[in-house]
Design a protein around this motif. Sequence first.
Motif, PDB file in Angstrom:
ATOM      1  N   LYS A  97       0.825  -1.204   0.000  1.00 12.96           N
ATOM      2  CA  LYS A  97       0.000   0.000   0.000  1.00 12.96           C
ATOM      3  C   LYS A  97       0.859   1.253   0.000  1.00 12.96           C
ATOM      4  CE  LYS A  97      -3.656   2.394   2.536  1.00 12.96           C
ATOM      5  NZ  LYS A  97      -4.576   2.338   3.703  1.00 12.96           N
ATOM      6  N   ASN A  98       1.841   1.289   0.859  1.00 10.47           N
ATOM      7  CA  ASN A  98       2.709   2.463   0.985  1.00 10.47           C
ATOM      8  C   ASN A  98       4.115   2.098   0.526  1.00 10.47           C
ATOM      9  OD1 ASN A  98       0.689   4.191   2.218  1.00 10.47           O
ATOM     10  ND2 ASN A  98       0.920   2.926   4.040  1.00 10.47           N
ATOM     11  N   ASP A  99       4.284   1.972  -0.771  1.00 13.68           N
ATOM     12  CA  ASP A  99       5.572   1.588  -1.327  1.00 13.68           C
ATOM     13  C   ASP A  99       6.592   2.693  -1.029  1.00 13.68           C
ATOM     14  OD1 ASP A  99       7.770   1.033  -3.059  1.00 13.68           O
ATOM     15  OD2 ASP A  99       6.447  -0.144  -4.324  1.00 13.68           O
ATOM     16  N   PRO A 100       7.707   2.362  -0.373  1.00 16.17           N
ATOM     17  CA  PRO A 100       8.693   3.397  -0.039  1.00 16.17           C
ATOM     18  C   PRO A 100       9.364   4.023  -1.251  1.00 16.17           C
ATOM     19  CG  PRO A 100       9.553   1.208   0.452  1.00 16.17           C
ATOM     20  CD  PRO A 100       8.102   1.040   0.135  1.00 16.17           C
ATOM     21  N   LEU A 101       9.232   3.401  -2.425  1.00 17.44           N
ATOM     22  CA  LEU A 101       9.799   3.997  -3.641  1.00 17.44           C
ATOM     23  C   LEU A 101       9.078   5.282  -4.045  1.00 17.44           C
ATOM     24  CD1 LEU A 101      10.478   1.217  -6.296  1.00 17.44           C
ATOM     25  CD2 LEU A 101      12.122   2.808  -5.308  1.00 17.44           C
ATOM     26  N   SER A 127      10.896  11.257 -10.093  1.00 16.97           N
ATOM     27  CA  SER A 127       9.576  11.349  -9.485  1.00 16.97           C
ATOM     28  C   SER A 127       8.851  10.037  -9.748  1.00 16.97           C
ATOM     29  CB  SER A 127       8.787  12.529 -10.072  1.00 16.97           C
ATOM     30  OG  SER A 127       7.471  12.560  -9.562  1.00 16.97           O
ATOM     31  N   ILE A 128       8.585   9.264  -8.695  1.00 17.63           N
ATOM     32  CA  ILE A 128       7.952   7.953  -8.819  1.00 17.63           C
ATOM     33  C   ILE A 128       6.568   8.035  -8.190  1.00 17.63           C
ATOM     34  CG2 ILE A 128       8.144   5.504  -8.278  1.00 17.63           C
ATOM     35  CD1 ILE A 128      11.160   5.871  -8.072  1.00 17.63           C
ATOM     36  N   ARG A 129       5.532   7.787  -8.983  1.00 21.14           N
ATOM     37  CA  ARG A 129       4.154   8.028  -8.540  1.00 21.14           C
ATOM     38  C   ARG A 129       3.410   6.721  -8.300  1.00 21.14           C
ATOM     39  NH1 ARG A 129       4.943  10.919 -13.284  1.00 21.14           N
ATOM     40  NH2 ARG A 129       5.643  13.072 -12.929  1.00 21.14           N
ATOM     41  N   ALA A 130       2.409   6.799  -7.421  1.00 23.08           N
ATOM     42  CA  ALA A 130       1.622   5.625  -7.042  1.00 23.08           C
ATOM     43  C   ALA A 130       0.776   5.095  -8.198  1.00 23.08           C
ATOM     44  CB  ALA A 130       0.733   5.958  -5.847  1.00 23.08           C
ATOM     45  N   ASN A 131       0.493   5.922  -9.213  1.00 21.90           N
ATOM     46  CA  ASN A 131      -0.351   5.477 -10.336  1.00 21.90           C
ATOM     47  C   ASN A 131       0.442   4.724 -11.406  1.00 21.90           C
ATOM     48  OD1 ASN A 131       1.099   7.499 -11.598  1.00 21.90           O
ATOM     49  ND2 ASN A 131      -0.680   8.681 -12.251  1.00 21.90           N
ATOM     50  N   GLY A 132       1.726   4.403 -11.115  1.00 27.34           N
ATOM     51  CA  GLY A 132       2.514   3.620 -12.062  1.00 27.34           C
ATOM     52  C   GLY A 132       3.237   4.429 -13.116  1.00 27.34           C
ATOM     53  N   THR A 133       3.325   5.752 -12.946  1.00 25.43           N
ATOM     54  CA  THR A 133       4.074   6.595 -13.879  1.00 25.43           C
ATOM     55  C   THR A 133       5.277   7.203 -13.173  1.00 25.43           C
ATOM     56  OG1 THR A 133       2.800   8.610 -13.401  1.00 25.43           O
ATOM     57  CG2 THR A 133       1.956   7.135 -15.133  1.00 25.43           C
ATOM     58  N   PHE A 134       6.231   7.647 -13.968  1.00 23.63           N
ATOM     59  CA  PHE A 134       7.412   8.320 -13.406  1.00 23.63           C
ATOM     60  C   PHE A 134       7.857   9.433 -14.331  1.00 23.63           C
ATOM     61  CE2 PHE A 134       9.579   5.672 -16.486  1.00 23.63           C
ATOM     62  CZ  PHE A 134      10.669   6.432 -16.857  1.00 23.63           C
TER      63      PHE A 134
END
Length: 203
Positions: A97-101, A127-134
């Motif tokens: 849930k809370n990926d440290p990346l 910039s690493i985002r929770a929606n699977g984009t960077f």
Amino acid sequence: IGVTTESYMFQDESLILMGYFDPALQADCNITEYGICYDTSGNPTLYGSHNVADGHNEGLFQTAIIAEDDITYYYRAYLIADGQIYYGEVKEAKKEKNDPLIGEWKFVGYSEEGDLDTPIWNFGDFSIRANGTFTETGLGSGTWFRTNYYQNSFVINYEDDGEMLSIGFIIKEVTKDKLRLYTFTGEDEGQPYYGLYLNYVRK
């Protein structure tokens, strides 16, 4: 006759579970079905939850499941050939849930092992985002996903001059303040080994 349980990936709400069989088996036996069994108790079988794969790429196949956060899923590939069920080994997958990346990372330096005749690396803030984009200031933008191909690793996909490229990273260290990544080339391409360590601090 056999089937192999391969790595997994996660992105957004899904776990993507993969398996493999030798495509040459199709000439020797009647393969009627293959896919992935999964559960949360540790003994996935065809008689429980399972997804049938829709086709394969040279024997590699995958299915996706909607996964709950922080729940360990046990999965294995299966294959039905000549009326017999064959299983691969059981592996584990988890969507955190809370990926440290996830976050904004400032690039602070790198170190190398080996040599590349033509360096291809661009370095920049990540910039690493929770929606699977960077977004990475040296490479541009794209998508990313976790994988267990190597322990504690992830892959980014991005476009460069109209070509889709991928880079895999092994996470050597990640804390609330610091990120250290490792990537390498050469071992599978018949080239001299080259390793790269990238260092970041959280903005």
